[in-house]
Design a protein around this motif. Sequence first.
Motif, PDB file in Angstrom:
ATOM      1  N   LEU A 162       0.817  -1.218   0.000  1.00 48.49           N
ATOM      2  CA  LEU A 162       0.000   0.000   0.000  1.00 48.49           C
ATOM      3  C   LEU A 162       0.851   1.268   0.000  1.00 48.49           C
ATOM      4  CD1 LEU A 162      -2.843   1.139   0.033  1.00 48.49           C
ATOM      5  CD2 LEU A 162      -2.828   1.001   2.532  1.00 48.49           C
ATOM      6  N   VAL A 163       1.851   1.325   0.854  1.00 44.50           N
ATOM      7  CA  VAL A 163       2.650   2.551   0.963  1.00 44.50           C
ATOM      8  C   VAL A 163       3.378   2.872  -0.345  1.00 44.50           C
ATOM      9  CG1 VAL A 163       4.573   3.659   2.167  1.00 44.50           C
ATOM     10  CG2 VAL A 163       2.859   2.374   3.466  1.00 44.50           C
ATOM     11  N   PRO A 164       4.124   1.922  -0.933  1.00 47.25           N
ATOM     12  CA  PRO A 164       4.764   2.264  -2.212  1.00 47.25           C
ATOM     13  C   PRO A 164       3.773   2.492  -3.348  1.00 47.25           C
ATOM     14  CG  PRO A 164       5.154  -0.044  -1.655  1.00 47.25           C
ATOM     15  CD  PRO A 164       4.550   0.590  -0.457  1.00 47.25           C
ATOM     16  N   ALA A 165       2.604   1.830  -3.309  1.00 43.74           N
ATOM     17  CA  ALA A 165       1.606   2.050  -4.359  1.00 43.74           C
ATOM     18  C   ALA A 165       1.049   3.468  -4.293  1.00 43.74           C
ATOM     19  CB  ALA A 165       0.482   1.026  -4.234  1.00 43.74           C
ATOM     20  N   VAL A 166       0.783   3.969  -3.096  1.00 49.43           N
ATOM     21  CA  VAL A 166       0.300   5.345  -2.955  1.00 49.43           C
ATOM     22  C   VAL A 166       1.376   6.332  -3.398  1.00 49.43           C
ATOM     23  CG1 VAL A 166      -0.521   7.087  -1.333  1.00 49.43           C
ATOM     24  CG2 VAL A 166      -1.291   4.724  -1.103  1.00 49.43           C
ATOM     25  N   THR A 167       2.623   6.045  -3.047  1.00 47.95           N
ATOM     26  CA  THR A 167       3.721   6.898  -3.500  1.00 47.95           C
ATOM     27  C   THR A 167       3.811   6.912  -5.020  1.00 47.95           C
ATOM     28  OG1 THR A 167       4.933   6.321  -1.472  1.00 47.95           O
ATOM     29  CG2 THR A 167       6.193   7.345  -3.252  1.00 47.95           C
ATOM     30  N   ALA A 168       3.629   5.734  -5.628  1.00 46.50           N
ATOM     31  CA  ALA A 168       3.638   5.652  -7.091  1.00 46.50           C
ATOM     32  C   ALA A 168       2.460   6.414  -7.689  1.00 46.50           C
ATOM     33  CB  ALA A 168       3.604   4.185  -7.523  1.00 46.50           C
ATOM     34  N   LEU A 169       1.303   6.380  -7.034  1.00 48.21           N
ATOM     35  CA  LEU A 169       0.150   7.142  -7.508  1.00 48.21           C
ATOM     36  C   LEU A 169       0.442   8.632  -7.474  1.00 48.21           C
ATOM     37  CD1 LEU A 169      -2.838   7.502  -8.323  1.00 48.21           C
ATOM     38  CD2 LEU A 169      -3.404   7.432  -5.877  1.00 48.21           C
ATOM     39  N   TRP A 170       1.037   9.091  -6.378  1.00 52.68           N
ATOM     40  CA  TRP A 170       1.386  10.515  -6.271  1.00 52.68           C
ATOM     41  C   TRP A 170       2.323  10.914  -7.411  1.00 52.68           C
ATOM     42  CZ3 TRP A 170       6.220  12.740  -5.426  1.00 52.68           C
ATOM     43  CH2 TRP A 170       6.217  14.120  -5.191  1.00 52.68           C
ATOM     44  N   LEU A 171       3.289  10.050  -7.735  1.00 52.32           N
ATOM     45  CA  LEU A 171       4.207  10.324  -8.839  1.00 52.32           C
ATOM     46  C   LEU A 171       3.468  10.344 -10.169  1.00 52.32           C
ATOM     47  CD1 LEU A 171       7.095  10.773  -9.818  1.00 52.32           C
ATOM     48  CD2 LEU A 171       7.405   8.284  -9.840  1.00 52.32           C
ATOM     49  N   SER A 172       2.540   9.401 -10.363  1.00 49.35           N
ATOM     50  CA  SER A 172       1.768   9.365 -11.608  1.00 49.35           C
ATOM     51  C   SER A 172       0.906  10.624 -11.775  1.00 49.35           C
ATOM     52  CB  SER A 172       0.857   8.124 -11.629  1.00 49.35           C
ATOM     53  OG  SER A 172       1.629   6.938 -11.682  1.00 49.35           O
ATOM     54  N   LEU A 173       0.375  11.107 -10.678  1.00 54.80           N
ATOM     55  CA  LEU A 173      -0.423  12.343 -10.739  1.00 54.80           C
ATOM     56  C   LEU A 173       0.428  13.523 -11.140  1.00 54.80           C
ATOM     57  CD1 LEU A 173      -2.562  11.811  -7.524  1.00 54.80           C
ATOM     58  CD2 LEU A 173      -3.440  11.858  -9.855  1.00 54.80           C
ATOM     59  N   GLN A 174       1.693  13.537 -10.731  1.00 53.92           N
ATOM     60  CA  GLN A 174       2.587  14.631 -11.139  1.00 53.92           C
ATOM     61  C   GLN A 174       2.915  14.520 -12.635  1.00 53.92           C
ATOM     62  OE1 GLN A 174       2.878  16.678  -8.481  1.00 53.92           O
ATOM     63  NE2 GLN A 174       1.793  14.993  -7.490  1.00 53.92           N
ATOM     64  N   LEU A 175       3.019  13.278 -13.122  1.00 49.89           N
ATOM     65  CA  LEU A 175       3.414  13.070 -14.517  1.00 49.89           C
ATOM     66  C   LEU A 175       2.266  13.244 -15.493  1.00 49.89           C
ATOM     67  CD1 LEU A 175       5.728   9.929 -14.089  1.00 49.89           C
ATOM     68  CD2 LEU A 175       6.434  12.305 -14.471  1.00 49.89           C
ATOM     69  N   PHE A 176       1.090  12.695 -15.144  1.00 48.84           N
ATOM     70  CA  PHE A 176      -0.023  12.664 -16.088  1.00 48.84           C
ATOM     71  C   PHE A 176      -1.150  13.637 -15.734  1.00 48.84           C
ATOM     72  CE2 PHE A 176       1.832   8.344 -16.112  1.00 48.84           C
ATOM     73  CZ  PHE A 176       2.225   8.289 -17.451  1.00 48.84           C
ATOM     74  N   GLY A 177      -1.085  14.260 -14.573  1.00 49.24           N
ATOM     75  CA  GLY A 177      -2.128  15.192 -14.181  1.00 49.24           C
ATOM     76  C   GLY A 177      -3.323  14.486 -13.597  1.00 49.24           C
ATOM     77  N   ALA A 178      -4.044  15.180 -12.724  1.00 47.31           N
ATOM     78  CA  ALA A 178      -5.200  14.590 -12.050  1.00 47.31           C
ATOM     79  C   ALA A 178      -6.399  14.563 -12.981  1.00 47.31           C
ATOM     80  CB  ALA A 178      -5.512  15.377 -10.789  1.00 47.31           C
TER      81      ALA A 178
END
Length: 447
Positions: free
Chosen positions: A431-447
Amino acid sequence: MGRPRRWWFVAYLVRWGGKADCVREDRDLNTPFAETLSIGLLVAVLVCAVVRPFNWPEAVVAVPAAGIAMATGAISWDHVREEAEHLGPVIGFLAAVLVLARCCDDEGLFRACGAWMARWAAGRPGRLLTAVFALASAITAVLSLDATIVLLTPVVFATAARMGARPKPHVYACTHLSNTASLLLPVSNLTNLLAFSAAGLSFTHFGALMALPWLVAIGAEYVVFRRFFRRDLGTAASSAAVDEAPPAMPLFALVTVVCTLAGFVVASALGIDPAWSALAGALVLAGRALVRRRATPLTVVRAAAPGFLAFVLALGIVVRAVVDNGLSDALGRLLPDGTGLPALLAIAALAAVLANLINNLPAVLVLLPLTAPAGSGPVLAMLLGVNIGPNLTYAGSLATLLWRRILHQHDHGVDLREFTRLGLIAVPAALVPAVTALWLSLQLFGA
């Protein structure tokens, strides 16, 4: 001749419900009675879904509970209509995917997958676990978690038996991946479909944002499984299955699935509900089975699991009653503001805890109205929590409950302490690394 008495009673309930709505406009719905009743109904529905007394279907208790909530005024009739309109397309999509998965099984797709796993593993349990992870992740993502639980788990049992390998690591992987690997696409899980409709994302945007969290979560689970089951995986197995002639891959079913998946992308781009693509795929395979007399209209209807669909709608109504009577306000005070990494981690953690307390499907229905106004980031963080978090307990998701019944059918017991110990390691590790990866994806692809 007058109408039967039962119809007079139904008409009375409708009129009484309409009058009750008028009365509720002048008073607060959050009365102690309504709050206690709605919580009691939800507890009864969830307990019966877990225990299944007398082997009753989940809908046997859920549908009357929804009726009680409506008749007593615990939920307004307007909110009942809203919930039905919201869940209707999702339930239709789920029915189509269930038929599609069952037809793929009848075509022999899962048997061919089992033969591929056995040949690729070459008698080595560690390689079999890798194959199960790869196959279960793909099947869960494309055909939904129900296909992994109901159709792939028995195949994994048979494959491990032919190899002489211990089945525990591989069948445990099926239930964990039915939850964790369902993060990728809107079609992978009923929770995803609900979140997808609320997040305002396209099919491809959803997949782009969730691809990295999906890979990270599966990778973390794989590392945990390799270490947790190292003794079982170190046991030598037979390679006899390698010499067996594999069944032919059912190309028609495989092409239909690929075309259906492509249809999801095209439909989303054109603003068409993906349920139509799922329906088209289901009709193609079901029509082929009917023409070739491998199925009957009754078996097709049964494949859609109408009882479970009724359970989903009834559960949605009961959960909405709980939300209307105070739960929404309580959770609203706990949810953090913002879309930064700390806020996303807190949202995911709260969602994971709630999923294990009341099951992940009700947790989504409760949390969506609270997270959707904040944007797609909090909605997807919540989704990570309700999809990964249920690996902690049996009651966390309906898929895990179904998986447990399948194991009992194969005379394979489940150790509660071992299951929980594995979950205590795997859930935070994923869960923790997946949420971190989501935060990174939001920075890359936008919300």
